[in-house]
Design a protein around this motif. Structure first.
Motif, PDB file in Angstrom:
ATOM      1  N   LYS A  94      14.949  -6.516 -65.367  1.00  0.00           N
ATOM      2  CA  LYS A  94      13.709  -6.573 -64.574  1.00  0.00           C
ATOM      3  C   LYS A  94      13.528  -5.239 -63.873  1.00  0.00           C
ATOM      4  CE  LYS A  94      13.767 -11.356 -62.938  1.00  0.00           C
ATOM      5  NZ  LYS A  94      13.997 -12.117 -61.696  1.00  0.00           N
ATOM      6  N   PRO A  95      12.860  -4.282 -64.497  1.00  0.00           N
ATOM      7  CA  PRO A  95      12.747  -2.942 -63.883  1.00  0.00           C
ATOM      8  C   PRO A  95      12.112  -2.966 -62.504  1.00  0.00           C
ATOM      9  CG  PRO A  95      11.890  -2.960 -66.139  1.00  0.00           C
ATOM     10  CD  PRO A  95      12.165  -4.378 -65.776  1.00  0.00           C
ATOM     11  N   SER A  96      11.172  -3.878 -62.264  1.00  0.00           N
ATOM     12  CA  SER A  96      10.449  -3.876 -60.987  1.00  0.00           C
ATOM     13  C   SER A  96      11.323  -4.295 -59.807  1.00  0.00           C
ATOM     14  CB  SER A  96       9.250  -4.822 -61.064  1.00  0.00           C
ATOM     15  OG  SER A  96       9.697  -6.140 -61.287  1.00  0.00           O
ATOM     16  N   ARG A  97      12.502  -4.873 -60.073  1.00  0.00           N
ATOM     17  CA  ARG A  97      13.354  -5.350 -58.983  1.00  0.00           C
ATOM     18  C   ARG A  97      14.528  -4.418 -58.693  1.00  0.00           C
ATOM     19  NH1 ARG A  97      13.713  -9.392 -55.717  1.00  0.00           N
ATOM     20  NH2 ARG A  97      15.773  -9.925 -56.508  1.00  0.00           N
ATOM     21  N   ARG A  98      14.645  -3.350 -59.454  1.00  0.00           N
ATOM     22  CA  ARG A  98      15.836  -2.492 -59.305  1.00  0.00           C
ATOM     23  C   ARG A  98      15.912  -1.850 -57.927  1.00  0.00           C
ATOM     24  NH1 ARG A  98      18.388  -0.890 -64.009  1.00  0.00           N
ATOM     25  NH2 ARG A  98      19.791   0.449 -62.868  1.00  0.00           N
ATOM     26  N   GLU A  99      17.093  -1.939 -57.308  1.00  0.00           N
ATOM     27  CA  GLU A  99      17.353  -1.289 -56.019  1.00  0.00           C
ATOM     28  C   GLU A  99      18.423  -0.220 -56.155  1.00  0.00           C
ATOM     29  OE1 GLU A  99      18.467  -4.332 -53.253  1.00  0.00           O
ATOM     30  OE2 GLU A  99      16.609  -5.446 -53.559  1.00  0.00           O
ATOM     31  N   VAL A 100      19.318  -0.403 -57.139  1.00  0.00           N
ATOM     32  CA  VAL A 100      20.450   0.502 -57.311  1.00  0.00           C
ATOM     33  C   VAL A 100      20.396   1.053 -58.719  1.00  0.00           C
ATOM     34  CG1 VAL A 100      22.959   0.682 -57.225  1.00  0.00           C
ATOM     35  CG2 VAL A 100      21.792  -0.979 -55.777  1.00  0.00           C
ATOM     36  N   GLU A 101      20.546   2.357 -58.856  1.00  0.00           N
ATOM     37  CA  GLU A 101      20.467   2.989 -60.171  1.00  0.00           C
ATOM     38  C   GLU A 101      21.804   2.856 -60.903  1.00  0.00           C
ATOM     39  OE1 GLU A 101      17.720   3.838 -61.584  1.00  0.00           O
ATOM     40  OE2 GLU A 101      18.951   4.279 -63.322  1.00  0.00           O
ATOM     41  N   VAL A 102      21.781   2.196 -62.051  1.00  0.00           N
ATOM     42  CA  VAL A 102      22.952   2.111 -62.925  1.00  0.00           C
ATOM     43  C   VAL A 102      22.434   2.337 -64.346  1.00  0.00           C
ATOM     44  CG1 VAL A 102      24.871   0.661 -63.719  1.00  0.00           C
ATOM     45  CG2 VAL A 102      23.976   0.350 -61.422  1.00  0.00           C
ATOM     46  N   PRO A 103      23.019   3.269 -65.101  1.00  0.00           N
ATOM     47  CA  PRO A 103      22.509   3.511 -66.455  1.00  0.00           C
ATOM     48  C   PRO A 103      22.794   2.332 -67.382  1.00  0.00           C
ATOM     49  CG  PRO A 103      24.399   4.927 -65.965  1.00  0.00           C
ATOM     50  CD  PRO A 103      24.116   4.173 -64.720  1.00  0.00           C
ATOM     51  N   LEU A 104      21.757   1.866 -68.080  1.00  0.00           N
ATOM     52  CA  LEU A 104      21.913   0.754 -69.015  1.00  0.00           C
ATOM     53  C   LEU A 104      21.911   1.319 -70.434  1.00  0.00           C
ATOM     54  CD1 LEU A 104      19.393  -1.750 -67.374  1.00  0.00           C
ATOM     55  CD2 LEU A 104      21.870  -1.549 -66.984  1.00  0.00           C
ATOM     56  N   ASP A 105      22.942   1.037 -71.202  1.00  0.00           N
ATOM     57  CA  ASP A 105      23.074   1.627 -72.534  1.00  0.00           C
ATOM     58  C   ASP A 105      22.380   0.805 -73.606  1.00  0.00           C
ATOM     59  OD1 ASP A 105      25.059   3.864 -71.840  1.00  0.00           O
ATOM     60  OD2 ASP A 105      25.913   2.096 -70.890  1.00  0.00           O
ATOM     61  N   TYR A 106      22.390  -0.504 -73.479  1.00  0.00           N
ATOM     62  CA  TYR A 106      21.745  -1.391 -74.444  1.00  0.00           C
ATOM     63  C   TYR A 106      20.962  -2.452 -73.661  1.00  0.00           C
ATOM     64  CZ  TYR A 106      25.437   0.600 -77.362  1.00  0.00           C
ATOM     65  OH  TYR A 106      26.288   1.467 -78.009  1.00  0.00           O
ATOM     66  N   VAL A 107      19.654  -2.517 -73.904  1.00  0.00           N
ATOM     67  CA  VAL A 107      18.799  -3.481 -73.197  1.00  0.00           C
ATOM     68  C   VAL A 107      18.027  -4.291 -74.233  1.00  0.00           C
ATOM     69  CG1 VAL A 107      16.878  -3.774 -71.583  1.00  0.00           C
ATOM     70  CG2 VAL A 107      18.540  -1.930 -71.214  1.00  0.00           C
TER      71      VAL A 107
ATOM     72  N   ASP B 255       8.745  -9.735 -63.132  1.00  0.00           N
ATOM     73  CA  ASP B 255       9.514 -10.347 -62.045  1.00  0.00           C
ATOM     74  C   ASP B 255       9.244 -11.847 -61.956  1.00  0.00           C
ATOM     75  OD1 ASP B 255      11.075 -10.842 -59.874  1.00  0.00           O
ATOM     76  OD2 ASP B 255       9.692  -9.949 -58.411  1.00  0.00           O
ATOM     77  N   LYS B 256       9.822 -12.576 -62.918  1.00  0.00           N
ATOM     78  CA  LYS B 256       9.761 -14.040 -62.891  1.00  0.00           C
ATOM     79  C   LYS B 256      11.188 -14.546 -62.794  1.00  0.00           C
ATOM     80  CE  LYS B 256       5.677 -14.667 -65.828  1.00  0.00           C
ATOM     81  NZ  LYS B 256       4.840 -15.280 -64.801  1.00  0.00           N
ATOM     82  N   TRP B 257      11.346 -15.772 -62.257  1.00  0.00           N
ATOM     83  CA  TRP B 257      12.693 -16.363 -62.214  1.00  0.00           C
ATOM     84  C   TRP B 257      12.982 -16.954 -63.573  1.00  0.00           C
ATOM     85  CZ3 TRP B 257      16.345 -15.524 -58.716  1.00  0.00           C
ATOM     86  CH2 TRP B 257      17.569 -16.108 -59.011  1.00  0.00           C
ATOM     87  N   VAL B 258      13.823 -16.261 -64.354  1.00  0.00           N
ATOM     88  CA  VAL B 258      14.065 -16.688 -65.725  1.00  0.00           C
ATOM     89  C   VAL B 258      15.311 -17.552 -65.852  1.00  0.00           C
ATOM     90  CG1 VAL B 258      12.760 -14.959 -66.994  1.00  0.00           C
ATOM     91  CG2 VAL B 258      15.029 -14.378 -66.153  1.00  0.00           C
ATOM     92  N   VAL B 259      15.233 -18.496 -66.769  1.00  0.00           N
ATOM     93  CA  VAL B 259      16.316 -19.469 -66.993  1.00  0.00           C
ATOM     94  C   VAL B 259      16.503 -19.649 -68.498  1.00  0.00           C
ATOM     95  CG1 VAL B 259      15.905 -20.713 -64.826  1.00  0.00           C
ATOM     96  CG2 VAL B 259      14.695 -21.421 -66.905  1.00  0.00           C
TER      97      VAL B 259
END
Ligand code: PRP
Length: 177
Positions: free
Chosen positions: A131-144, A150-154
């Motif tokens: 969820k890019p819109s919720r990011r607060e901390v930068e961590v590199p993601l290698d595979y997405v 921003d929905k609550w997903v289940v």
């Protein structure tokens, strides 16, 4: 599916194709990077990890770590807790963290700090959902797998108050709190 089931965001067939695509990329990238260890972050990653692991045609090991930041609440408390550690040392191993979802990024910031100090040969991250819109901390993601709104997903391992993890698709609910 009944009227009470969560609305569909990502159908099961689409998830299946994406998992195969991610596994193919990982297999290409890790052919010459052994030993490979997949680390599933419990609880949410258990279904994704099981499917991903079986589609990577390379020798690899699997371990689990359990972290918690949400408890029974809908939003992250911001405080990550180590609930259960790995069984084995990871020094010298090519480690791929497998997550179901990256939201604020706090869980992965905590985890990469924790595991990085244990001297793996490499440390990368694979997440099914981001969820890019919720990011607060930068961590590199290698595979997405999927960038989502921003929905609550289940479903497919993801929960709301520990419910819905075994749905075959990813859906969304409107949390009451
Ligand atoms: C979820 C999910 C990630 C984390 C992502 O775990 O599985 O580990 O939140 O959120 P963040 O990017 O804001 O840190 P949760 O704490 O809900 O535990 P669970 O996996 O047991 O459901």
């Amino acid at each position: 599916m009944t009227a009470l089931d969560p609305a569909v965001l990502i159908p099961a067939e689409v998830i299946g194709r994406k998992v195969t695509e991610l596994a193919d990329r990982i297999a290409r990238d890790y052919t010459a990077r052994q030993p490979l260890l997949l680390i599933g972050v419990l609880k949410g990653s258990f279904i994704f990890l099981a499917d991903l692991s079986r589609r990577i045609p390379l020798p690899h090991r699997v371990d689990f770590i359990a972290l918690s930041s949400y408890g029974a609440k809908a939003r992250s408390s911001g405080e990550v807790r180590l609930v259960m550690d790995l069984r084995q040392p990871i020094e010298g191993m090519h480690v791929l963290i497998v997550e179901d979802i990256v939201d604020t990024g706090r869980t992965l910031a905590y985890l990469t700090h924790l595991l990085g100090a244990r001297k793996p040969a490499s440390l990368k991250i694979c997440t099914l959902v981001h969820k890019p819109s919720r990011r607060e901390v930068e961590v590199p993601l290698d595979y997405v797998g999927f960038d989502i709104p921003d929905k609550w997903v289940v479903g497919y391992g993801l929960d709301y108050a520990d419910q819905y993890r075994t749905l075959p698709y990813i859906g969304y609910v409107e949390p009451g709190n």
